[in-house]
Design an enzyme around this catalytic site. Structure first.
Site, PDB file in Angstrom:
ATOM      1  N   SER A 154     -12.709  51.062 -72.045  1.00  0.00           N
ATOM      2  CA  SER A 154     -13.055  50.215 -70.910  1.00  0.00           C
ATOM      3  C   SER A 154     -12.685  50.880 -69.577  1.00  0.00           C
ATOM      4  O   SER A 154     -13.258  51.898 -69.214  1.00  0.00           O
ATOM      5  CB  SER A 154     -12.383  48.847 -71.067  1.00  0.00           C
ATOM      6  OG  SER A 154     -12.959  47.895 -70.192  1.00  0.00           O
ATOM      7  N   LYS A 206     -17.138  26.346 -55.743  1.00  0.00           N
ATOM      8  CA  LYS A 206     -15.741  26.644 -55.433  1.00  0.00           C
ATOM      9  C   LYS A 206     -14.839  26.445 -56.648  1.00  0.00           C
ATOM     10  O   LYS A 206     -13.860  27.164 -56.839  1.00  0.00           O
ATOM     11  CB  LYS A 206     -15.264  25.752 -54.274  1.00  0.00           C
ATOM     12  CG  LYS A 206     -13.855  26.070 -53.789  1.00  0.00           C
ATOM     13  CD  LYS A 206     -13.781  27.477 -53.221  1.00  0.00           C
ATOM     14  CE  LYS A 206     -12.394  27.783 -52.669  1.00  0.00           C
ATOM     15  NZ  LYS A 206     -12.301  29.159 -52.164  1.00  0.00           N
TER      16      LYS A 206
END
Length: 335
Positions: A154, A206
């Protein structure tokens, strides 16, 4: 050009001279000048002064006549901005991305350094810190060779894509070219506890990803879109840095491979031990590689905190080993 033997003699001479001056200075300051009242303490302080003088002399000699031409920088453990520091005792952490970037930049500014050796043993980590390290390796003005011992996955592979070459062992774990954005939900727990979560927000998304609310389909698509964008950037970065086809990189589907298979697929340039990597550096540099490990510059406070953390971890690990029966020990592998 000054020969290695001459440089070695000059370094030794500088260290000896600084040590002699330290002895004289220590004796005058802490033995002769204070008189009889501080003789015992003076001896101790003289020895301390000599030690400091030797260290200082070594630094001077090293700067004037460097003994290295390769800087090694290690990226080990999960990649985070600050090294994953925690107020609780845990596994001693390695330098964060900012510290690793500083080491690489210091190596780049060092006139004695002709090559950068990047040791990778990491399962990955945060996207932006990984990319910061990759960019620092890419900016290095000279040969850059990365090698992995156990794991280069990764974010570790993201970093490797900024180097000229990547080496691995046959049994190394390499790949995992993918992105994950974990999310957990605690709504069931709150319901059991009889707790109701209320939040006043402005902006439709949000609260997207909040563990205290259920994830609706729009929020899922929104968050998945962000993850997909990170993934596309990862694929493009690896394809460009490792000279691979983007479709091939996508086709790996974030799999991990043993070093031998990764080499066959072109994810790794070559296989070998650390000695083999140094032999390769000798070929690239046209001279014998002399490696110096670059470490982050830390103040006294940071060193004391790091030492205390290591002691706390060792103590906790020792107690855990003492009370855990042998047949209850788990062997876990992390990716």
């Amino acid at each position: 050009m000054v020969s290695d033997r001459t440089q070695g003699f000059a370094r030794t001479l500088i260290i000896v001279l600084v040590a002699v001056l330290s002895v004289v200075a220590g004796y005058v300051l802490f033995v002769w000048f204070p008189g009889d009242l501080a003789e015992l303490l003076g001896v101790v302080l003289v020895l301390a002064t000599v030690g400091a003088g030797l260290q200082f002399g070594s630094r001077i000699a090293g700067s004037l006549y460097p003994t290295y031409n390769v800087a090694e920088v290690a990226v080990e453990g999960p990649i985070t901005r600050d090294g994953g520091s925690s107020p609780l005792p845990s596994t001693p952490t390695t330098p964060g991305a900012d510290d690793i970037v500083e080491q690489m930049e210091r190596a780049d500014e060092d006139d004695a350094v002709d090559a950068l050796l990047v040791k990778l043993n990491t399962p990955g980590g945060a996207v932006v810190p990984s990319d910061d390290i990759r960019l620092a390796a890419e900016r290095f003005d000279g040969v850059t060779v990365a090698y992995t011992t156990d794991t280069c996955a990764s974010g570790g592979y993201w970093i490797a894509s900024g180097c000229d070459e990547l080496w691995a062992r046959e049994g190394s774990v390499v790949g995992s070219i993918g992105v994950r954005s974990p999310r957990f939900t605690a709504t069931g727990l709150l319901e059991k506890l009889g707790v109701e979560y209320k939040q006043f927000v402005a902006g439709e998304y949000k609260e997207a990803g909040s563990p205290f609310t259920e994830l609706d389909e729009d929020e899922r698509e929104y968050l998945q879109g962000i993850t997909d964008e990170f993934y596309e950037t990862f694929v493009e970065t690896v394809a460009e840095g490792r000279d691979l086809d983007e479709d091939f990189v996508r086709d790996t589907e974030a799999r991990v491979y043993l070093g031998s298979e990764a080499h066959d697929l072109g994810l790794v340039d070559d296989l070998g031990t650390r000695d083999d990597v140094e032999d390769r550096l000798a070929t690239l540099l046209g001279t014998e590689p002399r490696v110096s490990t670059f470490e982050p510059r830390r103040g006294l406070g940071a060193r004391l905190r790091g030492g205390a953390s290591g002691v706390a971890y060792a103590l906790g690990q020792g107690l855990a080993d003492a009370v855990t029966p042998d047949d209850e020990v788990e062997v876990r592998a992390e990716r």
